[in-house]
Write an enzyme that holds these catalytic residues in place. Structure first.
Site: not given
Ligand code: T1G
Length: 707
Positions: A105, A125
């Site tokens: 975004e 999301e």
């Molecule tokens: N926020 C905070 N922490 C996050 C995070 C996030 N968005 N994504 C990952 N982490 C942390 C996770 O908890 C872990 O922490 C570490 O990063 C490694 O993640 C306004 C509302 C990017 C594909 O849904 O899909 O944006 O264990 O183990 O397997 O419109 O993480 O090290 O403490 O999963 O290599 C939308 C979510 C958010 C993507 C990487 N975004 N993340 O996978 O590592 S809402 C998502 C993932 C949003 C806006 C909206 C995956 C990854 P720790 P991991 P990975």
């Protein structure tokens, strides 16, 4: 706090680099530093264009999920995106790795988007019960049209950079050099800076996405797409898909600022929804589960060769999981015939994967080249890890562990795939207490992500650390369990089934129970699962535990009677359901109902009406009560681990977050009172654990223990 943003000016181009490990989540500090950097670049007379890039594994994983539910510090992500879009100088996003959610975004709010050829972009999301809440529902249709926008946002899966470019979401792809150095981040930064310089040379200024309307397609097509997706959204347990359709419609019908406000309101509705709370909990719980106490900084043992004893359904699946993770694998079976059958199972798994194009021939050849089959234990002497996957028979496993303890080289890890049995006892048999651990895989072991890591009394920390590194390399979610009959998942399942059996004894039919639990969100009810897994397996466990059972404990023998009649479920075409060509998924069985009626009559039980609401309530309460016991006993590390096991291993509906999350949503005082009302019926099943009283007294929830 360390700066999250790098800032430098390179020949009229200002380069702003995000650096907030591990995934450049757009938390408050990142947003504030980005905002200040943009102000600085915009005010700088020498800057003609701005590039926003990132360090680390990817551009950004979006908003900081851990921040949700707390007041959002200014600027909010929508405000930051609007600020980028309003910049008076052209802004170019340089995307490598992944740009997800708020990450893409932010790039869509930029005026141009350059991506590395290996990058992926997406709006996931919806998997969190949310919608893109930073302008994504407004800018995506403008760049790619309604159908693509609706598909992308309701599906949630990422697109390849190439596909995203074809759809109009990206402007330029940087061809990967295909070598370690300088790597995607540097390659795309160079490409984006060159792109920005060309913009300046061509006199091209900002291109606000809000002004791009020519790709929204014709009104009727757009509206038809919205209606189609709105209709499909009715089946969702989450409000997000429907809200996405509403917002995409708003992009067409409302002035942009009004539509942005519409999106914000929809986002906040989703954020507050129980389904989003459950889904966000599940996301964070799965990542927390892999944090085991007592192994920080402990070096795992080196694993190259894995030996597997037993090539049945589980052993073959575990072998494939190990081969897929890059290990050398030797599978031992008793005798040539059994060995050949085991090999056939492994080859068949890969054959199906090949048919589904999950891998290519070359990969398959490489995997099978690392597989050795043998018809005795001796070749396992060279293994670094030996996983036992023979049938659930304690005597046979004990003998095997004794043999492996003599055969394996020093420091070889001996792991049992047992679902229930005492890993401490197996360790004693092996005479190598420190080297023994439980690795409880779930069928199909090569696909199921859950791995219960059963840490025995004397398991060495580096053995636990090795199990964690194995799980990570296999792409599995490890959950730590102590030694108890059934570990975490099967103990919860037993409590669930016991509550269901009580209800059947009192008047419900198995079919009412199954229907009620499917309405709760399980794909299958407990009796359907029993028929599938085999009534004889749980019967064997009940017989094994019979001698230690408290005679005062309420015990329902309906299942035993069915097993004594040879009704084991699908494997005998009869169990709680009856199976035939006409009803391959099972039909209600009059014989089973007659058996239940006679069982009640013999005990002078007058059947009572039981409704779906009571069934769901009691089954959930039973799972929660057992979960609290597992915490009290120190078997489970934290409540969310119990949720992860039930979500990943036992089909608990993900949007509900798991039994312990449900307990918090119910309120612990309400929960305890509900349990106390049921205690007189069956104290062993319903008695509230001390931990519940402790939490209530401290004004805490199970969530407060998830750290
Ligand atoms: N926020 C905070 N922490 C996050 C995070 C996030 N968005 N994504 C990952 N982490 C942390 C996770 O908890 C872990 O922490 C570490 O990063 C490694 O993640 C306004 C509302 C990017 C594909 O849904 O899909 O944006 O264990 O183990 O397997 O419109 O993480 O090290 O403490 O999963 O290599 C939308 C979510 C958010 C993507 C990487 N975004 N993340 O996978 O590592 S809402 C998502 C993932 C949003 C806006 C909206 C995956 C990854 P720790 P991991 P990975």
């Amino acid at each position: 706090m360390v700066d999250c943003i790098g800032f430098e000016i390179d020949d009229e181009i200002c380069v702003i680099v995000m650096n907030n490990p591990p995934v450049n989540a757009l938390g408050a500090q990142m947003r504030q530093e980005l905002d200040r950097a943009l102000d600085r670049a915009e005010a700088h007379p020498g800057v003609k264009a701005i590039v926003i890039a990132a360090e680390g594994r990817g551009f950004s994983a979006g908003a900081d999920i851990k921040e949700f539910g707390r007041p959002a510090a200014a600027p909010s992500l929508p405000e930051l995106c609007n600020r980028i879009e309003a910049c008076s100088k052209p802004v170019v996003a340089a995307i490598h790795g992944m740009a997800l959610g708020g990450g893409i975004e932010l790039a869509l709010a930029a005026h141009y988007r350059v991506a590395h050829g290996t990058a992926k972009v997406g709006l996931p999301e919806v998997t969190l019960g949310l919608i893109p809440g930073a302008g994504g529902t407004q800018r995506t249709p403008r760049l790619a049209g309604a159908v693509v926008a609706l598909e992308l946002m309701t599906d949630g899966r990422p697109l390849s950079a190439r596909r995203a470019s074809e759809l109009g979401l990206l402007d330029y792809l940087v061809t990967p050099l295909g070598q370690e150095w300088p790597g995607p981040a540097q390659e795309v930064l160079s490409g984006a800076v060159a792109y920005a310089k060309q913009l300046v040379a061509d006199g091209k200024g900002p291109r606000p996405t809000r002004q791009i309307n020519d790709r929204m397609g014709d009104f009727m097509v757009y509206h038809a797409a919205v209606d189609t997706f709105r209709e499909a959204a009715k089946d969702s347990h989450s409000m997000a898909p429907g809200k996405i359709a509403d917002c995409v419609e708003a992009a067409l019908l409302l002035p942009l600022d009004a539509a942005m406000q519409f999106e914000r309101t929809a986002f906040e509705d989703c954020l507050a929804s129980p389904a989003s709370q459950g889904l966000r909990h599940a996301f964070l719980a799965e990542r927390l589960a892999g944090k085991f106490g007592g192994v920080d900084g402990v070096q795992p043992r080196k694993i190259g060769e894995v030996g597997i004893v037993g090539g049945g359904l589980m052993g073959a699946g575990i072998a494939v999981a190990c081969l897929d993770a890059g290990y050398g694998v030797t599978v031992a079976e008793k005798g040539v015939e059994a060995m050949e059958k085991a090999e056939d199972r492994i080859v068949a798994i890969y054959g199906r994967a090949l048919g589904r194009k999950k891998l290519d021939e070359a990969t398959l050849t490489d995997r099978l080249a690392r597989l050795t089959m043998c018809d005795s234990l001796n070749p396992l002497a060279a293994a670094d890890l030996i996983i036992e996957a023979i049938p659930e028979d304690m005597a046979a496993k004990a003998d095997l562990f004794a043999a492996l303890g003599r055969l394996a080289k020093p420091r070889t890890i001996l792991a049992s795939n047992t679902s229930y049995l005492n890993v401490d006892a197996l360790a004693r048999q092996s005479d190598r207490l420190a080297d023994v651990i439980g690795l409880h895989f779930f069928a199909p072991a090569h696909r199921q992500k859950l791995l219960e890591v059963v840490v025995a009394e004397h398991t060495a920390p580096d053995v636990v650390a090795t199990a964690l590194s194995l799980a990570k390399r296999m792409g599995k979610v490890p959950v730590r369990s102590g030694v108890t009959d059934g570990f975490i998942g099967n103990r919860i399942l037993t409590a669930y089934r016991t509550a269901a059996d009580h209800l059947v004894e009192e008047g419900a039919t198995p079919y009412q129970v199954d229907a009620a639990m499917r309405d709760f969100g399980f794909a299958m009810g407990p009796y359907q699962v029993l028929d599938m897994s085999g009534l004889d397996n749980s019967w064997a466990r009940r017989k094994r535990l019979a001698r230690d059972r408290d005679p005062s404990e309420r015990y329902v023998a309906i299942g035993d009677m069915m097993c004594q009649a040879g009704w084991f479920g699908q494997k005998t075409a009869r169990g709680y359901y009856v199976y035939s060509k006409a009803a391959p998924r099972g039909a209600e069985s009059p014989d089973t109902l007659a058996l239940i009626d006679s069982y009640r009559a013999e005990r002078n039980i007058t059947p009572r009406e039981v409704d779906g609401k009571e069934i769901r309530h009691r089954c959930l309460l039973a799972m929660i009560a057992e979960g609290a016991r597992l915490l009290d006993e120190g078997i489970a590390q934290r409540p969310s681990d119990i949720d992860v096991v039930m979500l990943l291993g036992f089909g608990f509906p993900r949007w509900r977050g798991g039994p312990m999350k449900q307990a918090d949503m119910m309120g612990l005082l309400t929960l305890r009172n509900a349990l106390l009302r049921l205690v007189p019926e069956a104290p062993q099943l319903w008695a509230p654990s001390p931990i519940l009283n402790e939490l209530i007294k401290n004004g805490q929830s199970f969530g407060d223990l998830n750290r």
